[in-house]
Design a protein around this motif. Structure first.
Motif, short mmCIF file in Angstrom:
data_model
loop_
_atom_site.label_atom_id
_atom_site.label_comp_id
_atom_site.label_asym_id
_atom_site.label_seq_id
_atom_site.Cartn_x
_atom_site.Cartn_y
_atom_site.Cartn_z
N HIS A 100 0.74 -1.23 0.07
CA HIS A 100 -0.08 0.02 -0.18
C HIS A 100 0.87 1.39 -0.09
O HIS A 100 1.73 1.48 1.00
CB HIS A 100 -0.84 -0.13 1.32
N ASP A 101 0.55 2.04 -0.98
CA ASP A 101 1.46 3.25 -1.06
C ASP A 101 1.21 4.28 -0.06
O ASP A 101 -0.12 4.81 -0.22
CB ASP A 101 1.54 3.60 -2.40
N HIS A 103 1.43 7.42 -0.03
CA HIS A 103 1.34 8.51 -0.67
C HIS A 103 -0.26 8.44 -1.12
O HIS A 103 -0.93 9.54 -1.47
CB HIS A 103 1.87 8.91 -2.04
N ASP A 104 -0.97 7.29 -0.85
CA ASP A 104 -2.25 7.24 -1.40
C ASP A 104 -3.23 7.62 0.18
O ASP A 104 -4.40 7.69 0.00
CB ASP A 104 -2.75 5.82 -1.69
N ARG A 107 -5.37 10.64 -0.30
CA ARG A 107 -6.56 10.51 -1.32
C ARG A 107 -7.66 9.80 -0.48
O ARG A 107 -8.99 9.88 -0.65
CB ARG A 107 -6.01 9.55 -2.50
N LEU A 108 -7.36 8.68 0.30
CA LEU A 108 -8.45 8.23 1.20
C LEU A 108 -8.98 9.03 2.12
O LEU A 108 -10.15 8.95 2.44
CB LEU A 108 -7.83 6.85 1.74
N GLY A 122 -9.16 1.67 -0.66
CA GLY A 122 -7.88 1.75 -1.61
C GLY A 122 -8.29 0.22 -2.49
O GLY A 122 -8.00 -0.77 -2.14
N ARG A 124 -8.01 -2.41 -5.90
CA ARG A 124 -7.17 -2.57 -7.04
C ARG A 124 -7.84 -2.93 -8.36
O ARG A 124 -7.27 -3.09 -9.20
CB ARG A 124 -6.44 -3.99 -6.49
N ASN A 130 -5.17 -3.42 -10.97
CA ASN A 130 -4.02 -2.47 -10.65
C ASN A 130 -2.96 -3.29 -9.68
O ASN A 130 -2.97 -2.70 -8.59
CB ASN A 130 -4.45 -1.23 -10.37
N VAL A 205 -11.33 3.91 -4.19
CA VAL A 205 -10.41 5.08 -4.48
C VAL A 205 -9.36 4.01 -5.42
O VAL A 205 -8.81 3.18 -4.74
CB VAL A 205 -9.61 5.90 -3.56
N VAL A 207 -6.14 2.44 -6.44
CA VAL A 207 -4.82 2.40 -6.00
C VAL A 207 -4.14 1.43 -6.72
O VAL A 207 -4.61 0.52 -7.28
CB VAL A 207 -4.49 2.30 -4.63
#
Length: 248
Positions: A100-101, A103-104, A107-108, A122, A124, A130, A205, A207
């Motif tokens: 899990h990045d 940087h996301d 966004r969440l 998040g 996929r 993804n 979202v 990711v």
């Protein structure tokens, strides 16, 4: 440093990743706090966290140490209760291994804080598949597990098994956490399905999920077995269980 958000990171033998993931989260412009739930890692994961707490991050890094591997679900339930006893309005689930990045996370957060959703997933699979560097068998198993959940339960979320999630405080206050029955892969499905049945707004979202670069995967066939049969139980719950009302 104050924050309205806590990121819960369960760990077992994550010494290669834990300091890096902590620094990555704390390096974001949006301030987050972190709660590590360590299940007695023999590799010294907890000691690394304690060192960072003492030397740099005393006001925003926390740890709960448990004896032995007690299951992902019970780790998160422990973390949820800890967060509810404190001031946090947004509670996140995230893995330690950079699948899990970090940087996301904002966004969440924005999906709940700015857009009015109660749960942000998040996902996929909401915009294709993804996933990076996963064995094809694992990709197919995960993807079709979520499709199976959709078919059996009628639940429209594309990535029901996702472990990268933001919950608003009121969601965790409303769900009877002591009645959550699953400990492994099915825990993620149960939390989302229960949120949906109660009537909370769920947003996926997109990711990109990257397979862990360091350390060892904790996934096992038994975890998928729990999920397979657990979904049938959730379907029955959906018919017969009385779900709580949303607490404002």
């Amino acid at each position: 440093m104050e924050s309205d958000s806590i990121v819960i990171i369960p760990t077992y033998n994550e010494k290669e990743n834990i300091e890096k993931i902590i620094r990555a989260v704390f390096g974001l412009n949006k301030p987050f706090h972190i709660l590590v739930i360590d299940d007695g890692s023999p590799d010294g994961t907890a000691q690394i966290v304690h060192h960072l707490m003492k030397t740099e991050f005393a006001d925003r890094l926390f740890i709960i140490e448990r004896s032995g591997k007690l299951g992902l679900g019970t780790a998160y339930i422990t973390g949820f209760k800890w967060a509810l006893e404190r001031k946090y309005e947004y509670v996140f689930e995230m893995d330690a291994d950079f699948s899990h990045d970090p940087h996301d996370l904002p966004r969440l957060y924005a999906a709940c804080h700015d857009d009015g959703n109660d749960v942000a997933v998040g996902s996929r699979y909401v915009s294709g598949v993804n996933v990076v560097n996963w064995p094809i068998g694992r990709v197919l198993m995960s993807y079709f597990a979520s499709r199976y959940v959709q078919i059996v339960t009628g639940f429209k979320v594309h990535d029901t098994t996702a472990g990268f999630v933001c919950y608003k405080r009121r969601v965790l206050q409303t769900i009877p956490l002591d009645l959550v029955r699953f400990k492994g892969y099915a825990f993620q499905i149960e939390m989302k399905f229960t949120s949906y049945k109660i009537g909370f707004k769920i947003k996926e979202v997109p990711v990109i999920f990257v397979n862990r670069r360091e350390g060892t995967s904790k996934m096992s066939g038994g975890i998928f077995g729990e999920a397979f049969f657990g979904v049938m139980r959730l379907r029955l719950d959906g018919w017969f269980r009385k779900y709580p009302k949303i607490k404002e």
